[in-house]
Motif scaffolding. Sequence first.
Motif, PDB file in Angstrom:
ATOM      1  N   ALA A 223      19.016  -0.011  18.132  1.00 29.46           N
ATOM      2  CA  ALA A 223      19.887  -1.179  18.205  1.00 29.46           C
ATOM      3  C   ALA A 223      21.130  -1.048  17.336  1.00 29.46           C
ATOM      4  CB  ALA A 223      19.095  -2.429  17.775  1.00 29.46           C
ATOM      5  N   ARG A 224      21.107  -0.060  16.407  1.00 28.31           N
ATOM      6  CA  ARG A 224      22.239   0.091  15.477  1.00 28.31           C
ATOM      7  C   ARG A 224      22.705   1.549  15.429  1.00 28.31           C
ATOM      8  NH1 ARG A 224      18.785  -3.740  13.558  1.00 28.31           N
ATOM      9  NH2 ARG A 224      17.413  -2.221  12.569  1.00 28.31           N
ATOM     10  N   PRO A 225      23.225   2.057  16.555  1.00 24.05           N
ATOM     11  CA  PRO A 225      23.632   3.468  16.596  1.00 24.05           C
ATOM     12  C   PRO A 225      24.739   3.806  15.600  1.00 24.05           C
ATOM     13  CG  PRO A 225      24.432   2.289  18.529  1.00 24.05           C
ATOM     14  CD  PRO A 225      23.470   1.370  17.841  1.00 24.05           C
ATOM     15  N   HIS A 226      25.524   2.804  15.188  1.00 22.95           N
ATOM     16  CA  HIS A 226      26.613   3.073  14.251  1.00 22.95           C
ATOM     17  C   HIS A 226      26.095   3.416  12.861  1.00 22.95           C
ATOM     18  CE1 HIS A 226      25.526  -1.145  13.812  1.00 22.95           C
ATOM     19  NE2 HIS A 226      26.072  -1.120  12.587  1.00 22.95           N
ATOM     20  N   GLN A 227      24.820   3.184  12.601  1.00 21.88           N
ATOM     21  CA  GLN A 227      24.241   3.503  11.302  1.00 21.88           C
ATOM     22  C   GLN A 227      23.521   4.861  11.319  1.00 21.88           C
ATOM     23  OE1 GLN A 227      21.727   0.195  10.304  1.00 21.88           O
ATOM     24  NE2 GLN A 227      23.450  -1.217   9.928  1.00 21.88           N
ATOM     25  N   SER A 228      23.690   5.611  12.381  1.00 24.22           N
ATOM     26  CA  SER A 228      23.025   6.916  12.509  1.00 24.22           C
ATOM     27  C   SER A 228      24.016   7.920  13.106  1.00 24.22           C
ATOM     28  CB  SER A 228      21.791   6.787  13.399  1.00 24.22           C
ATOM     29  OG  SER A 228      22.163   6.319  14.688  1.00 24.22           O
ATOM     30  N   THR A 229      23.541   9.136  13.294  1.00 24.91           N
ATOM     31  CA  THR A 229      24.333  10.166  13.975  1.00 24.91           C
ATOM     32  C   THR A 229      23.514  10.644  15.163  1.00 24.91           C
ATOM     33  OG1 THR A 229      25.336  10.857  11.883  1.00 24.91           O
ATOM     34  CG2 THR A 229      25.508  12.386  13.739  1.00 24.91           C
ATOM     35  N   ASP A 230      23.923  10.236  16.342  1.00 22.12           N
ATOM     36  CA  ASP A 230      23.142  10.414  17.566  1.00 22.12           C
ATOM     37  C   ASP A 230      23.235  11.857  18.072  1.00 22.12           C
ATOM     38  OD1 ASP A 230      21.949  10.310  20.030  1.00 22.12           O
ATOM     39  OD2 ASP A 230      22.891   8.436  20.633  1.00 22.12           O
ATOM     40  N   ALA A 231      22.152  12.617  17.882  1.00 20.76           N
ATOM     41  CA  ALA A 231      22.159  14.026  18.284  1.00 20.76           C
ATOM     42  C   ALA A 231      22.214  14.182  19.797  1.00 20.76           C
ATOM     43  CB  ALA A 231      20.933  14.744  17.726  1.00 20.76           C
ATOM     44  N   ILE A 232      21.647  13.222  20.535  1.00 19.00           N
ATOM     45  CA  ILE A 232      21.697  13.308  22.000  1.00 19.00           C
ATOM     46  C   ILE A 232      23.136  13.132  22.484  1.00 19.00           C
ATOM     47  CG2 ILE A 232      21.049  12.105  24.131  1.00 19.00           C
ATOM     48  CD1 ILE A 232      18.293  11.693  22.966  1.00 19.00           C
ATOM     49  N   TRP A 233      23.839  12.156  21.916  1.00 19.27           N
ATOM     50  CA  TRP A 233      25.235  11.929  22.297  1.00 19.27           C
ATOM     51  C   TRP A 233      26.070  13.159  21.967  1.00 19.27           C
ATOM     52  CZ3 TRP A 233      29.478  10.693  18.742  1.00 19.27           C
ATOM     53  CH2 TRP A 233      30.662  10.345  19.403  1.00 19.27           C
ATOM     54  N   ILE A 234      25.849  13.769  20.789  1.00 19.81           N
ATOM     55  CA  ILE A 234      26.609  14.966  20.404  1.00 19.81           C
ATOM     56  C   ILE A 234      26.266  16.130  21.328  1.00 19.81           C
ATOM     57  CG2 ILE A 234      27.035  16.634  18.569  1.00 19.81           C
ATOM     58  CD1 ILE A 234      26.384  14.413  16.560  1.00 19.81           C
ATOM     59  N   ALA A 235      24.984  16.275  21.672  1.00 16.24           N
ATOM     60  CA  ALA A 235      24.577  17.364  22.568  1.00 16.24           C
ATOM     61  C   ALA A 235      25.266  17.250  23.915  1.00 16.24           C
ATOM     62  CB  ALA A 235      23.065  17.366  22.738  1.00 16.24           C
ATOM     63  N   ALA A 236      25.400  15.999  24.403  1.00 20.82           N
ATOM     64  CA  ALA A 236      26.111  15.803  25.664  1.00 20.82           C
ATOM     65  C   ALA A 236      27.554  16.252  25.542  1.00 20.82           C
ATOM     66  CB  ALA A 236      26.040  14.334  26.071  1.00 20.82           C
ATOM     67  N   ARG A 237      28.168  15.990  24.380  1.00 21.79           N
ATOM     68  CA  ARG A 237      29.550  16.430  24.151  1.00 21.79           C
ATOM     69  C   ARG A 237      29.632  17.956  24.082  1.00 21.79           C
ATOM     70  NH1 ARG A 237      29.570  12.132  25.486  1.00 21.79           N
ATOM     71  NH2 ARG A 237      30.849  10.339  24.867  1.00 21.79           N
ATOM     72  N   VAL A 238      28.595  18.589  23.550  1.00 25.52           N
ATOM     73  CA  VAL A 238      28.573  20.054  23.477  1.00 25.52           C
ATOM     74  C   VAL A 238      28.508  20.648  24.884  1.00 25.52           C
ATOM     75  CG1 VAL A 238      27.180  22.046  22.784  1.00 25.52           C
ATOM     76  CG2 VAL A 238      27.610  20.193  21.159  1.00 25.52           C
ATOM     77  N   VAL A 239      27.639  20.107  25.724  1.00 26.95           N
ATOM     78  CA  VAL A 239      27.488  20.630  27.088  1.00 26.95           C
ATOM     79  C   VAL A 239      28.806  20.517  27.849  1.00 26.95           C
ATOM     80  CG1 VAL A 239      26.350  20.299  29.308  1.00 26.95           C
ATOM     81  CG2 VAL A 239      25.017  20.173  27.195  1.00 26.95           C
ATOM     82  N   SER A 240      29.407  19.339  27.832  1.00 27.50           N
ATOM     83  CA  SER A 240      30.663  19.156  28.570  1.00 27.50           C
ATOM     84  C   SER A 240      31.833  19.839  27.870  1.00 27.50           C
ATOM     85  CB  SER A 240      30.960  17.662  28.745  1.00 27.50           C
ATOM     86  OG  SER A 240      31.092  17.012  27.488  1.00 27.50           O
ATOM     87  N   ARG A 306      30.809  19.055  14.413  1.00 22.99           N
ATOM     88  CA  ARG A 306      31.439  18.484  13.219  1.00 22.99           C
ATOM     89  C   ARG A 306      32.381  17.346  13.594  1.00 22.99           C
ATOM     90  NH1 ARG A 306      31.839  23.984  11.475  1.00 22.99           N
ATOM     91  NH2 ARG A 306      33.980  24.020  12.269  1.00 22.99           N
ATOM     92  N   GLY A 307      33.067  17.503  14.732  1.00 20.22           N
ATOM     93  CA  GLY A 307      33.993  16.467  15.170  1.00 20.22           C
ATOM     94  C   GLY A 307      33.322  15.152  15.513  1.00 20.22           C
ATOM     95  N   HIS A 308      32.004  15.191  15.725  1.00 24.81           N
ATOM     96  CA  HIS A 308      31.274  13.967  16.048  1.00 24.81           C
ATOM     97  C   HIS A 308      30.246  13.623  14.971  1.00 24.81           C
ATOM     98  CE1 HIS A 308      32.908  15.162  19.996  1.00 24.81           C
ATOM     99  NE2 HIS A 308      32.904  13.869  20.254  1.00 24.81           N
ATOM    100  N   GLY A 309      30.401  14.232  13.797  1.00 22.19           N
ATOM    101  CA  GLY A 309      29.584  13.865  12.648  1.00 22.19           C
ATOM    102  C   GLY A 309      28.271  14.588  12.520  1.00 22.19           C
ATOM    103  N   GLY A 310      28.039  15.599  13.323  1.00 22.55           N
ATOM    104  CA  GLY A 310      26.779  16.324  13.262  1.00 22.55           C
ATOM    105  C   GLY A 310      26.945  17.751  12.789  1.00 22.55           C
ATOM    106  N   GLU A 311      25.862  18.500  12.865  1.00 20.68           N
ATOM    107  CA  GLU A 311      25.861  19.906  12.509  1.00 20.68           C
ATOM    108  C   GLU A 311      25.205  20.691  13.649  1.00 20.68           C
ATOM    109  OE1 GLU A 311      23.880  20.424   8.831  1.00 20.68           O
ATOM    110  OE2 GLU A 311      25.171  19.025   7.715  1.00 20.68           O
TER     111      GLU A 311
END
Length: 418
Positions: A223-240, A306-311
């Motif tokens: 319910a509060r994605p802004h308080q985390s770093t969503d690895a699924i969302w970042i993975a989707a960005r990596v694929v595309s 890194r651009g989306h807050g992950g590693e």
Amino acid sequence: MPPLDCLPLQTSPSWLELGLEQDLAAVLPELIQLRRHLHRHPELSGHEQQTAALVAGELRRWGWEVREGVGRTGVLAELGPRLRPDGSPAPLVALRVDMDALPVEERTELDYASTVQGLMHACGHDMHSAVGLGVAALLAALAGRQPERLTARVRLLFQPAEETAEGAAWMKADGAIEGVDALFGVHVFPSIPVGQIGVRSGSLTAAAGELEIEVIGESGHGARPHQSTDAIWIAARVVSGLQEAISRRLDALHPVVVSFGRIEGGRAFNVIADHVRLLGTVRCLDLELHDRLPLWIEETVHALCRGHGGEARVRYRRISPPVHNDHELTALVAEAGVELLGPAQVQWLEQPSLGAEDFAELLDGLRGTMFRLGVAGPEGCTPLHSNTFAPDEGALAVGVRVLSLTLLRWMERQSTPL
């Protein structure tokens, strides 16, 4: 399959005079049953024990000298003279076929469909093994009838683990290609009609690599994605993002294909995932570019994460170099095809494939060629690795004919003075 006499066969005096068509007619029903048995009982890469035992038993029955356990579960068989009449070593020619299946659930509804849940011969290696056994049967019959016709030593390699690109290296490490002067191979091809073959000099397949990417974020409440770093969302960005980077940062004249076949991540429907694992494959025809790709992919993936807050952690494994077909040996296959099938049935392929083949591992320092065997029936054929892949069995006779005559023609060339 269509009757043997319905398949295209030109008048080939040498083939007919040697009695090879009669030999093929006698053994073909058995080859079909052997192929269907292999199809019913597929085995994964590196686990081909029952397949290897069946192959070895048939080869011994026909009088071949057989070694098992070559390259773990591979089979090596030899026939023919070791020495020329003058006492010098006889030439050595080899044929390689593969045996392993894929982790695919079959949906063909064939009478002989796989009986092993989740496994299927979806790449035609059951056809390859049957073709190899057919060549073994014909050469053994010829050796028994006219032994002087075999002027070279013939080695058959029934290889495991092609699908994981490990088996060729295993067999090579066990000495499977030591002393070999020329190597031939075959692969079924669903875009070519049954009764035809495809040949190509130079590059036939692509260099390939296996890619594993771990995307690391920080978990949290759904319910509060802004308080985390969503690895699924970042993975989707990596694929595309990788696909976009390929189209904009690499030369379009040197194609690169990155395909992801598996994504793992997440623990619950309402928990932001902190870890996603991507598994994919990389294909490229340009060897220099392929050498640079691992570093380029790693830099691109790290920048995206890194651009989306992950590693990220990136691992790249080179699977196989490209298959490079020798010009003269390819011409020899084409000549045999024209002699047996007619010129209209031999296609010179204009473009290489971005598929990979660890047959290339065996070609390091060795002359060889692989050709395409048409398996599309009147209603066509679904692609390789499809769960409905059902090659036309009429291709068995074509493959056995072309390879048997090619090996005999190669022997003749070796015994003809320059």
